[in-house]
Design a protein around this motif. Structure first.
Motif, PDB file in Angstrom:
ATOM      1  N   VAL A  95       1.241  -1.049  -0.291  1.00 47.62           N
ATOM      2  CA  VAL A  95      -0.078   0.179   0.153  1.00 47.62           C
ATOM      3  C   VAL A  95       0.565   1.361   0.654  1.00 47.62           C
ATOM      4  O   VAL A  95       1.888   1.167   1.045  1.00 47.62           O
ATOM      5  CB  VAL A  95      -0.615   0.250   1.280  1.00 47.62           C
ATOM      6  N   GLY A  97       0.514   4.839   1.219  1.00 50.30           N
ATOM      7  CA  GLY A  97      -0.330   6.252   1.521  1.00 50.30           C
ATOM      8  C   GLY A  97      -0.034   8.019   1.231  1.00 50.30           C
ATOM      9  O   GLY A  97      -0.719   7.448  -0.094  1.00 50.30           O
ATOM     10  N   HIS A 100       5.580   9.069   2.171  1.00 47.48           N
ATOM     11  CA  HIS A 100       6.469   9.564   2.756  1.00 47.48           C
ATOM     12  C   HIS A 100       7.232   8.871   3.002  1.00 47.48           C
ATOM     13  O   HIS A 100       7.903   9.161   4.435  1.00 47.48           O
ATOM     14  CB  HIS A 100       5.474  11.272   3.864  1.00 47.48           C
ATOM     15  N   SER A 101       7.413   7.536   2.887  1.00 45.43           N
ATOM     16  CA  SER A 101       9.029   6.746   3.423  1.00 45.43           C
ATOM     17  C   SER A 101       9.987   7.539   2.365  1.00 45.43           C
ATOM     18  O   SER A 101       9.753   8.303   1.927  1.00 45.43           O
ATOM     19  CB  SER A 101       8.637   5.289   2.994  1.00 45.43           C
ATOM     20  N   ASP A 157       4.545  15.992  13.665  1.00 43.35           N
ATOM     21  CA  ASP A 157       4.527  17.111  13.260  1.00 43.35           C
ATOM     22  C   ASP A 157       3.994  17.863  12.401  1.00 43.35           C
ATOM     23  O   ASP A 157       3.631  18.676  12.242  1.00 43.35           O
ATOM     24  CB  ASP A 157       6.291  17.261  13.269  1.00 43.35           C
ATOM     25  N   SER A 162      -0.736   9.528   5.996  1.00 47.72           N
ATOM     26  CA  SER A 162      -1.677   8.494   6.153  1.00 47.72           C
ATOM     27  C   SER A 162      -2.551   8.016   7.222  1.00 47.72           C
ATOM     28  O   SER A 162      -1.161   7.877   7.997  1.00 47.72           O
ATOM     29  CB  SER A 162      -1.795   7.653   4.945  1.00 47.72           C
ATOM     30  N   ILE A 172       5.109   9.432  16.165  1.00 43.24           N
ATOM     31  CA  ILE A 172       4.882   9.961  17.659  1.00 43.24           C
ATOM     32  C   ILE A 172       5.333  11.689  16.716  1.00 43.24           C
ATOM     33  O   ILE A 172       5.687  11.951  16.089  1.00 43.24           O
ATOM     34  CB  ILE A 172       6.738  10.163  17.786  1.00 43.24           C
ATOM     35  N   TYR A 428      13.293   3.831  15.276  1.00 39.24           N
ATOM     36  CA  TYR A 428      12.403   4.054  14.711  1.00 39.24           C
ATOM     37  C   TYR A 428      12.717   4.122  13.133  1.00 39.24           C
ATOM     38  O   TYR A 428      13.136   4.917  12.386  1.00 39.24           O
ATOM     39  CB  TYR A 428      12.572   5.511  14.905  1.00 39.24           C
TER      40      TYR A 428
HETATM   41  C1  LIG Z   1       8.231  15.140   6.175  1.00 32.80           C
HETATM   42  C2  LIG Z   1       7.839  14.100   7.446  1.00 32.80           C
HETATM   43  C3  LIG Z   1       7.757  14.343   8.258  1.00 32.80           C
HETATM   44  C4  LIG Z   1       7.429  13.805   9.484  1.00 32.80           C
HETATM   45  N1  LIG Z   1       7.223  13.485  10.355  1.00 32.80           N
HETATM   46  C5  LIG Z   1       7.206  12.358  11.311  1.00 32.80           C
HETATM   47  C6  LIG Z   1       6.170  12.702  12.495  1.00 32.80           C
HETATM   48  O1  LIG Z   1       6.171  13.942  12.989  1.00 32.80           O
HETATM   49  N2  LIG Z   1       6.312  11.564  13.181  1.00 32.80           N
HETATM   50  C7  LIG Z   1       6.108  10.039  13.197  1.00 32.80           C
HETATM   51  O2  LIG Z   1       5.820   9.151  13.867  1.00 32.80           O
HETATM   52  N3  LIG Z   1       6.834   9.988  11.448  1.00 32.80           N
HETATM   53  C8  LIG Z   1       6.822  11.394  11.117  1.00 32.80           C
HETATM   54  N4  LIG Z   1       7.621  11.269   9.908  1.00 32.80           N
HETATM   55  C9  LIG Z   1       6.830   9.209   8.764  1.00 32.80           C
HETATM   56  C10 LIG Z   1       6.419   9.275   8.537  1.00 32.80           C
HETATM   57  O3  LIG Z   1       5.110   8.732   9.714  1.00 32.80           O
HETATM   58  C11 LIG Z   1       6.771   7.768   7.708  1.00 32.80           C
HETATM   59  O4  LIG Z   1       7.677   7.608   7.269  1.00 32.80           O
HETATM   60  C12 LIG Z   1       4.612   7.246   7.935  1.00 32.80           C
HETATM   61  O5  LIG Z   1       4.702   6.034   6.928  1.00 32.80           O
HETATM   62  C13 LIG Z   1       4.340   8.219   6.037  1.00 32.80           C
HETATM   63  O6  LIG Z   1       3.029   7.967   6.113  1.00 32.80           O
HETATM   64  P1  LIG Z   1       2.549   7.775   4.632  1.00 32.80           P
HETATM   65  O7  LIG Z   1       1.210   7.647   4.480  1.00 32.80           O
HETATM   66  O8  LIG Z   1       2.709   8.647   3.396  1.00 32.80           O
HETATM   67  O9  LIG Z   1       3.009   6.440   4.112  1.00 32.80           O
HETATM   68  P2  LIG Z   1       4.272   5.258   2.690  1.00 32.80           P
HETATM   69  O10 LIG Z   1       4.584   6.054   3.104  1.00 32.80           O
HETATM   70  O11 LIG Z   1       3.325   5.353   1.539  1.00 32.80           O
HETATM   71  O12 LIG Z   1       3.746   4.153   3.939  1.00 32.80           O
HETATM   72  C14 LIG Z   1       4.992   3.487   4.619  1.00 32.80           C
HETATM   73  C15 LIG Z   1       4.632   2.096   5.262  1.00 32.80           C
HETATM   74  O13 LIG Z   1       3.648   1.602   5.151  1.00 32.80           O
HETATM   75  C16 LIG Z   1       3.052   1.117   4.448  1.00 32.80           C
HETATM   76  N5  LIG Z   1       1.732   1.670   3.817  1.00 32.80           N
HETATM   77  C17 LIG Z   1       0.642   2.496   4.325  1.00 32.80           C
HETATM   78  N6  LIG Z   1      -0.276   2.673   4.135  1.00 32.80           N
HETATM   79  C18 LIG Z   1      -0.710   1.280   4.506  1.00 32.80           C
HETATM   80  C19 LIG Z   1      -2.091   0.663   4.721  1.00 32.80           C
HETATM   81  N7  LIG Z   1      -3.389   1.664   4.785  1.00 32.80           N
HETATM   82  N8  LIG Z   1      -1.888  -0.632   5.119  1.00 32.80           N
HETATM   83  C20 LIG Z   1      -0.625  -1.463   5.283  1.00 32.80           C
HETATM   84  N9  LIG Z   1       0.682  -0.889   5.230  1.00 32.80           N
HETATM   85  C21 LIG Z   1       0.090   0.812   4.736  1.00 32.80           C
HETATM   86  C22 LIG Z   1       3.106   1.151   2.965  1.00 32.80           C
HETATM   87  O14 LIG Z   1       3.518   0.022   2.508  1.00 32.80           O
HETATM   88  C23 LIG Z   1       4.946   1.477   3.583  1.00 32.80           C
HETATM   89  O15 LIG Z   1       5.683   0.433   3.856  1.00 32.80           O
HETATM   90  C24 LIG Z   1       7.270  12.308   8.670  1.00 32.80           C
HETATM   91  C25 LIG Z   1       7.575  11.812   7.190  1.00 32.80           C
HETATM   92  C26 LIG Z   1       8.231  12.551   6.835  1.00 32.80           C
HETATM   93  C27 LIG Z   1       8.600  12.208   5.362  1.00 32.80           C
END
Ligand SMILES: Cc1cc2nc3c(=O)[nH]c(=O)nc-3n(C[C@H](O)[C@H](O)[C@H](O)COP(=O)(O)OP(=O)(O)OC[C@H]3O[C@@H](n4cnc5c(N)ncnc54)[C@H](O)[C@@H]3O)c2cc1C
Length: 481
Positions: A95, A97, A100-101, A157, A162, A172, A428
């Motif tokens: 998936v 979201g 932002h990985s 932050d 997602s 966190i 983390y």
């Molecule tokens: C600018 C920025 C700021 C951030 N700030 C914080 C912060 O303050 N605190 C914090 O804890 N983290 C923070 N993060 C990290 C962020 O929480 C993780 O990278 C999170 O996974 C990103 O969410 P996404 O929706 O972009 O996920 P994606 O990058 O799309 O996916 C992340 C992982 O989750 C899996 N996944 C996504 N959705 C699902 C689903 N519905 N079911 C099963 N698997 C799924 C994906 O396959 C992948 O392995 C930050 C990242 C960025 C780039």
């Protein structure tokens, strides 16, 4: 990136069949071929260049694994259908979201990416909980809940992430020192397991699955819906910026503030100075609606020479980074991030040592702040022993983009992670680290047998989320029943 607009949604070349002989997706079903018709989908499966290119990138721009198709689900049933189809035909699925990985965690090489942005409904908001689809961005949920005077007790932050993506890692923020992570404030999930079963789970119902999925890095099930805790929201935030000359002054002040819980929000940053060094900044937030907080009480015993304070509407505070992140994202810079949890007892030593070589250019946005282990209730989130631990985050960006520089910083991450591990710390897992399955085994420690058991039970064919690299990849033949 935030929303998938309707035009994009309709522009894709929809797939109707799959040919298992050469793993090709087809937009028509040729007569007398080995191709198999796809089951009905409410949304669509596409293979157009734009969709595949987007699904092969992420915020970090360090990995580029192209899927062969992208599902834009029109319903939860579509996720069930696709995951079952993947099980039958030995395909991998991830998936995406908000992507932002930083190191390909949401990518699926030659597989199918489920773009969760089309599953983004907010179903219900009550005074103490919200029921949302996994593709909802926290920004949209926070806006909707604040409109009725409530909000999640903890926020990341940056709100452009997602719900599903953050619940896979933990989530966190500065309120974690009071309320734990986002996963600690999730009361129920609806998931599609790696075998394609739609299951509702919580601490009472299917607790093993619930425990596996929260912080489970997408390994056991696709999260399709979540019920998250809400509480009464304040109107305003008073935010104190306290600048200290030495790193140990910062961590001492943070420990004092953590111990008496004086702030609603507690973080810290290493802020670049003009002489290419750092100033050490405590960021403390106190929420209020009518009576402003008592400054003297909040600053007692931790007041440095430099104090700034500002009052901002609560929503503005929660959403303070959105535009900045959008601007950075538009530059498409490599982002070799490193996030680690340090045991309290080793924090000063590790960070002091790090500061002997760290330059502001290499640090990127650098965060350092404490949290409490007793509030981290989900066992998949690995934190160090001891009641207090610190998040050290180096949110690095290589500017201008340069492959050799990115490689150097990834190698630096590997070395720093080894140092953190040796001191009893953990990662983390939102990082650019070159981890082997053996490294993941170390990461999970005595929980590893439980992780293996859950993988066997919920995703026995190894269909889900290969980009995390936790398990040895299975060949397509061994994934096919
Ligand atoms: C600018 C920025 C700021 C951030 N700030 C914080 C912060 O303050 N605190 C914090 O804890 N983290 C923070 N993060 C990290 C962020 O929480 C993780 O990278 C999170 O996974 C990103 O969410 P996404 O929706 O972009 O996920 P994606 O990058 O799309 O996916 C992340 C992982 O989750 C899996 N996944 C996504 N959705 C699902 C689903 N519905 N079911 C099963 N698997 C799924 C994906 O396959 C992948 O392995 C930050 C990242 C960025 C780039």
């Amino acid at each position: 990136m935030a929303q998938l607009d309707r035009r994009t949604f309709l522009a894709g070349a929809a797939v109707v069949a799959f040919d298992p002989a050469d793993s090709r997706w087809l937009s028509s079903l040729p007569e007398n071929s080995t191709a198999i018709q796809l089951p009905h989908l409410d949304g669509e499966l596409v293979t157009d260049e734009d969709a595949l290119t987007e699904a092969a990138t992420d915020y970090g721009h360090l990995k580029n694994h192209r899927p062969r198709a992208v599902l834009r689900p029109g319903s939860v049933d579509d996720v069930v259908t696709l995951v079952r189809f993947a099980n039958e035909h030995g395909l991998v699925v991830a998936v995406r979201g908000q992507g932002h990985s930083t190191f390909g965690q949401a990518q699926a090489d030659c597989g199918v990416v489920i773009d969760s942005r089309t599953l983004a409904a907010i179903h219900e908001i009550t005074p103490d909980r919200a029921v949302v689809d996994a593709g909802v961005q926290w920004l949209d949920l926070v806006r909707a809940t604040l409109a009725v005077g409530v909000a999640p007790p903890v926020s990341t932050d940056y709100l452009g992430l997602s719900v599903g993506g953050t619940l896979c890692v933990g989530g966190i923020g500065g309120a974690s020192q009071q309320f734990g992570m986002l996963v600690d404030n999730t009361v129920e999930l609806q998931v599609v397991t790696g075998e394609g079963h739609l299951v509702t789970c919580s601490a009472e119902q299917e607790p093993e699955l619930f425990e596996a999925v929260l912080g489970g890095l997408g390994q056991f099930a696709v999260i399709v819906r979540a019920t998250v805790r809400l509480e009464t929201a304040p109107a305003m935030a008073r935010v104190y910026t306290l600048t200290y000359p030495r790193i140990t002054d910062l961590t001492a002040a943070q420990r004092t503030a953590l111990a008496d819980g004086r702030f609603d929000y507690l973080e810290g940053q290493l802020v670049p100075t003009d002489d290419d060094g750092f100033a050490f900044v405590l960021e403390g937030g106190a929420w209020y609606t009518t009576e402003p907080p008592d400054d003297a009480a909040l600053l007692a015993g931790i007041e440095p020479p430099g104090v700034d304070l500002v009052d901002v509407p609560y929503f503005e505070w929660l959403n303070r980074l959105y535009e900045t992140v959008e601007q950075i994202e538009a530059l498409r810079l490599p982002g070799p991030w490193l996030n680690a949890f340090l045991p309290d007892a080793a924090t000063d030593e590790i960070v002091t040592e790090l500061l002997t070589t760290l330059t502001p250019a290499d640090a990127g946005g650098a965060l350092l702040y404490p949290a409490r282990r007793s509030l981290i209730t989900r066992p998949q989130v690995r934190v160090p022993d001891g009641e207090v631990f610190f998040l050290l985050a180096l949110l690095r960006a290589v500017s201008p983009p340069d492959d050799a520089e990115a490689e150097r910083l990834i190698a630096d991450n590997d070395a720093l992670y080894a140092r953190v591990l040796a001191a009893g710390g953990t990662q983390y897992p939102v990082n650019a680290l070159r981890l082997t399955p053996a490294d993941w085994r170390t990461h999970y420690g005595d929980r590893w047998p439980t992780v293996l058991h859950a993988k066997d039970r919920y995703d026995p064919r190894g269909v889900l989320t290969p980009g995390q690299g936790i398990f040895e990849p299975l060949s397509r033949a061994s994934r096919t029943p």
